[in-house]
Design an enzyme around this catalytic site. Structure first.
Site, short mmCIF file in Angstrom:
data_model
loop_
_atom_site.label_atom_id
_atom_site.label_comp_id
_atom_site.label_asym_id
_atom_site.label_seq_id
_atom_site.Cartn_x
_atom_site.Cartn_y
_atom_site.Cartn_z
N ASP A 96 90.54 16.42 49.39
CA ASP A 96 89.59 17.42 49.87
C ASP A 96 90.07 18.83 49.49
O ASP A 96 91.13 19.27 49.93
CB ASP A 96 89.44 17.31 51.39
CG ASP A 96 88.25 18.08 51.93
OD1 ASP A 96 87.80 19.05 51.28
OD2 ASP A 96 87.76 17.71 53.02
N HIS A 145 86.05 15.66 49.78
CA HIS A 145 85.34 16.24 50.91
C HIS A 145 84.00 15.54 51.13
O HIS A 145 83.53 15.44 52.27
CB HIS A 145 85.11 17.73 50.66
CG HIS A 145 84.46 18.46 51.80
ND1 HIS A 145 85.10 18.69 53.00
CD2 HIS A 145 83.21 18.99 51.92
CE1 HIS A 145 84.28 19.35 53.81
NE2 HIS A 145 83.13 19.53 53.18
N SER A 163 81.91 17.79 57.60
CA SER A 163 82.22 19.14 57.17
C SER A 163 82.01 20.14 58.32
O SER A 163 82.67 20.03 59.35
CB SER A 163 81.38 19.48 55.94
OG SER A 163 81.79 20.68 55.34
#
Length: 281
Positions: A196, A228, A150
């Site tokens: 995601d 994600h 991330s």
């Protein structure tokens, strides 16, 4: 002449001769089973690094091959994502280390740090590993890489931009407001997830990949039926291609080229895979 040929063949077949061809090569010849396994051939030890004993990042955990019989190893620092701690990426520590790397899963200075800060912290962690850590003598400081999830994935790109000498970078469902990375010189595997909704591939991983220079060794792996947060749990597909990428470019181990080229085809776990082959670095 026959004696010379025999001697030559004997030399060519010895492990020492193979090691001389590539002094960074570590571990047995890989197979699909060996890189998909939950552990590689090396027993792994670990040590905790307190945030009070370091500067520039938040401490973490170092995972490393227990034996020193094979000499030094390449090293990788891994950053967690927004609001997360090293526990969210801890599974990668022993999984990668058991394949023949020193791996540092780090905590960041705050859980809210942005990608540029996380990039600096990844580099600070690598500097600690190679200069001050208790395992520094086990590391080849010329063969280093970065990974992150991330915002840590966005930080991975920032770190590679700041330090072109890095040998490999792997952003995992990365997030960054900067979408364009034509200045990168580090072989980069961009990993995205088809489901995601936090860092959609259309606005993050895909533009990251397409902006990388065409001359760079690069690849784009989009996970199928993934989110994600898929990189926060043990994942065979992420491990398989991360190990292959790190071995190929940190260790310069062409035995792993077979898993990257020809390009993997879509499957139950791969939505899409792009890249340039054969790899040159």
């Amino acid at each position: 002449m026959a004696a010379l040929v025999a001697v030559g063949l004997g030399t060519a077949l010895t492990p020492g001769a193979q090691a001389a061809d590539n002094p960074y090569e570590r571990g047995p010849a890989p197979t699909t089973a060996s890189i998909e396994a939950s552990r590689g051939s090396y027993a792994v030890s670990q040590t905790t690094v307190s945030s009070l004993s370091v500067s520039g990042f938040g401490g973490g955990t170092i995972y490393y091959p227990t034996s020193t019989a094979d000499g030094t190893f390449g090293a990788i620092a891994i950053s967690p994502g927004y609001t997360a701690s090293q526990s969210s990426i801890a599974w990668l520590g022993p999984r990668l280390a058991s394949q023949g790397f020193v791996v540092f899963t780090i905590d960041t200075l705050t859980t809210l740090d942005q990608p540029d800060s996380r990039g600096r912290q990844l580099l600070a962690a690598l500097d600690h590993l190679t200069q001050r850590s208790t395992v520094r003598t086990r590391i080849d400081s010329s063969r280093l890489g970065v990974m992150g999830h991330s915002m840590g994935g966005g930080g991975t790109l920032e770190a590679a931009k700041s330090r072109p000498s890095l040998q490999a970078a792997i952003p995992l469902t990365g997030w960054n407001l900067d979408k364009s990375w034509p200045e990168l010189r580090t072989p980069t595997l961009v990993v995205g997830a088809d489901g995601d909704t936090i860092a959609p591939v259309s606005s993050h991983s895909e533009p990251f990949y397409t902006s990388l220079p065409s001359s760079l060794d690069k690849a784009y792996l989009e996970l199928n039926n993934a989110s994600h947060f898929t990189p926060n749990s043990s994942n065979t597909t992420i491990a398989k291609y991360s190990i292959s990428w790190l071995k190929r470019f940190i260790d310069n181990d062409t035995r792993f080229e077979q898993f990257l080229c020809p390009l993997p085809r879509p499957s139950l776990t791969i939505e899409e895979y792009r890249g340039n082959c054969p790899h040159t670095s």
